[in-house]
Design an enzyme around this catalytic site. Structure first.
Site, PDB file in Angstrom:
ATOM      1  N   GLN A  93       0.850  -1.195   0.000  1.00  0.00           N
ATOM      2  CA  GLN A  93       0.000   0.000   0.000  1.00  0.00           C
ATOM      3  C   GLN A  93       0.882   1.240   0.000  1.00  0.00           C
ATOM      4  OE1 GLN A  93      -2.847   0.332   3.241  1.00  0.00           O
ATOM      5  NE2 GLN A  93      -3.719   2.225   2.413  1.00  0.00           N
ATOM      6  N   HIS A  99      -8.427   2.311  -1.188  1.00  0.00           N
ATOM      7  CA  HIS A  99      -8.690   2.225  -2.628  1.00  0.00           C
ATOM      8  C   HIS A  99      -8.691   0.770  -3.054  1.00  0.00           C
ATOM      9  CE1 HIS A  99      -4.348   2.734  -2.009  1.00  0.00           C
ATOM     10  NE2 HIS A  99      -4.151   1.956  -3.053  1.00  0.00           N
ATOM     11  N   HIS A 101      -8.182  -1.563  -6.482  1.00  0.00           N
ATOM     12  CA  HIS A 101      -7.749  -1.639  -7.873  1.00  0.00           C
ATOM     13  C   HIS A 101      -8.718  -2.558  -8.615  1.00  0.00           C
ATOM     14  CE1 HIS A 101      -3.491  -0.226  -7.026  1.00  0.00           C
ATOM     15  NE2 HIS A 101      -3.827  -0.659  -5.822  1.00  0.00           N
TER      16      HIS A 101
HETATM   17  P1  5GP Z   1      -1.271   1.050  -3.791  1.00  0.00           P
HETATM   18  O1  5GP Z   1       0.182   0.862  -4.149  1.00  0.00           O
HETATM   19  O2  5GP Z   1      -1.403   1.954  -2.579  1.00  0.00           O
HETATM   20  O3  5GP Z   1      -2.034  -0.211  -3.664  1.00  0.00           O
HETATM   21  O4  5GP Z   1      -1.923   1.786  -5.022  1.00  0.00           O
HETATM   22  C1  5GP Z   1      -1.805   3.156  -5.243  1.00  0.00           C
HETATM   23  C2  5GP Z   1      -2.042   3.389  -6.708  1.00  0.00           C
HETATM   24  O5  5GP Z   1      -2.286   4.754  -6.902  1.00  0.00           O
HETATM   25  C3  5GP Z   1      -0.850   3.010  -7.611  1.00  0.00           C
HETATM   26  O6  5GP Z   1      -1.265   2.034  -8.535  1.00  0.00           O
HETATM   27  C4  5GP Z   1      -0.472   4.330  -8.258  1.00  0.00           C
HETATM   28  O7  5GP Z   1      -0.070   4.192  -9.613  1.00  0.00           O
HETATM   29  C5  5GP Z   1      -1.743   5.152  -8.127  1.00  0.00           C
HETATM   30  N1  5GP Z   1      -1.537   6.587  -8.025  1.00  0.00           N
HETATM   31  C6  5GP Z   1      -0.677   7.221  -7.185  1.00  0.00           C
HETATM   32  N2  5GP Z   1      -0.771   8.541  -7.340  1.00  0.00           N
HETATM   33  C7  5GP Z   1      -1.709   8.752  -8.295  1.00  0.00           C
HETATM   34  C8  5GP Z   1      -2.249   9.936  -8.888  1.00  0.00           C
HETATM   35  O8  5GP Z   1      -1.891  11.068  -8.575  1.00  0.00           O
HETATM   36  N3  5GP Z   1      -3.205   9.771  -9.842  1.00  0.00           N
HETATM   37  C9  5GP Z   1      -3.634   8.534 -10.222  1.00  0.00           C
HETATM   38  N4  5GP Z   1      -4.568   8.489 -11.167  1.00  0.00           N
HETATM   39  N5  5GP Z   1      -3.155   7.402  -9.681  1.00  0.00           N
HETATM   40  C10 5GP Z   1      -2.202   7.510  -8.732  1.00  0.00           C
END
Ligand code: 5GP
Ligand code: ZN
Length: 113
Positions: A93, A99, A101
Site C-alpha cells: 500500500q 482504494h 484496484h
Molecule cells: P497502492 O500501491 O497503494 O495499492 O496503489 C496506489 C495506486 O495509486 C498506484 O497504482 C499508483 O499508480 C496510483 N496513483 C498514485 N498517485 C496517483 C495519482 O496522482 N493519480 C492517479 N490516477 N493514480 C495515482
C-alpha cells in the site's frame, strides 16, 4: 484529509481521468496502469485503509457493486478481472486512502508477486 492525494482528486484539486462519481465513491484511471484496464475505486470519505472502515459501514459493498458495473462497462467481465486492495507496507500500500484496484484485459498469475 489534508495532504492526501486521493482526497485532492475527490476535491478536483488535482486532475485525474475520472470515469465514475457518486455520493459515496469515485473511480478513476490509475496513473501507472498495470493492465489494459486499471481503475482505482475510492470512497469520497477518507479512510486510511481497509482496517479503518467502521463495522457496519457499507462502503466496501458499495465499491464492490460499482466494480462489477465498471467491469461490465469496460469490457472485462467476460474474460475476467481482479479487485485488489493492498493493506499496509508489506502488501504494497503506497497511498493511505482506502482504494480498490480493478484490473483486467490480460492474464494474471497466481500466487500474486
Ligand atoms: P497502492 O500501491 O497503494 O495499492 O496503489 C496506489 C495506486 O495509486 C498506484 O497504482 C499508483 O499508480 C496510483 N496513483 C498514485 N498517485 C496517483 C495519482 O496522482 N493519480 C492517479 N490516477 N493514480 C495515482
Ligand atoms: Zn484521503
Amino acid at each position: 484529509m489534508e495532504d492526501c492525494i486521493f482526497c485532492k482528486i475527490c476535491g478536483k484539486e488535482i486532475p485525474a481521468e475520472i470515469v465514475h462519481e457518486d455520493e459515496k465513491a469515485i473511480a478513476f484511471k490509475d496513473i501507472d496502469p498495470q493492465a489494459p484496464v486499471h481503475l482505482l475505486i475510492i470512497p469520497t470519505k477518507h479512510y486510511d485503509g481497509i482496517m479503518n472502515v467502521p463495522a457496519g459501514n457499507d462502503i466496501v459493498a458499495h465499491i464492490h457493486t460499482l466494480a462489477i458495473k465498471l467491469a461490465l462497462r469496460f469490457g472485462i467481465a467476460d474474460t475476467g478481472f481482479r479487485i485488489v486492495t493492498n493493506c499496509g507496507s508489506q502488501a504494497g500500500q503506497s497511498v493511505n486512502h482506502l482504494h480498490f484496484h480493478l484490473l483486467g484485459g490480460r492474464s494474471f498469475k497466481w500466487p500474486p508477486g
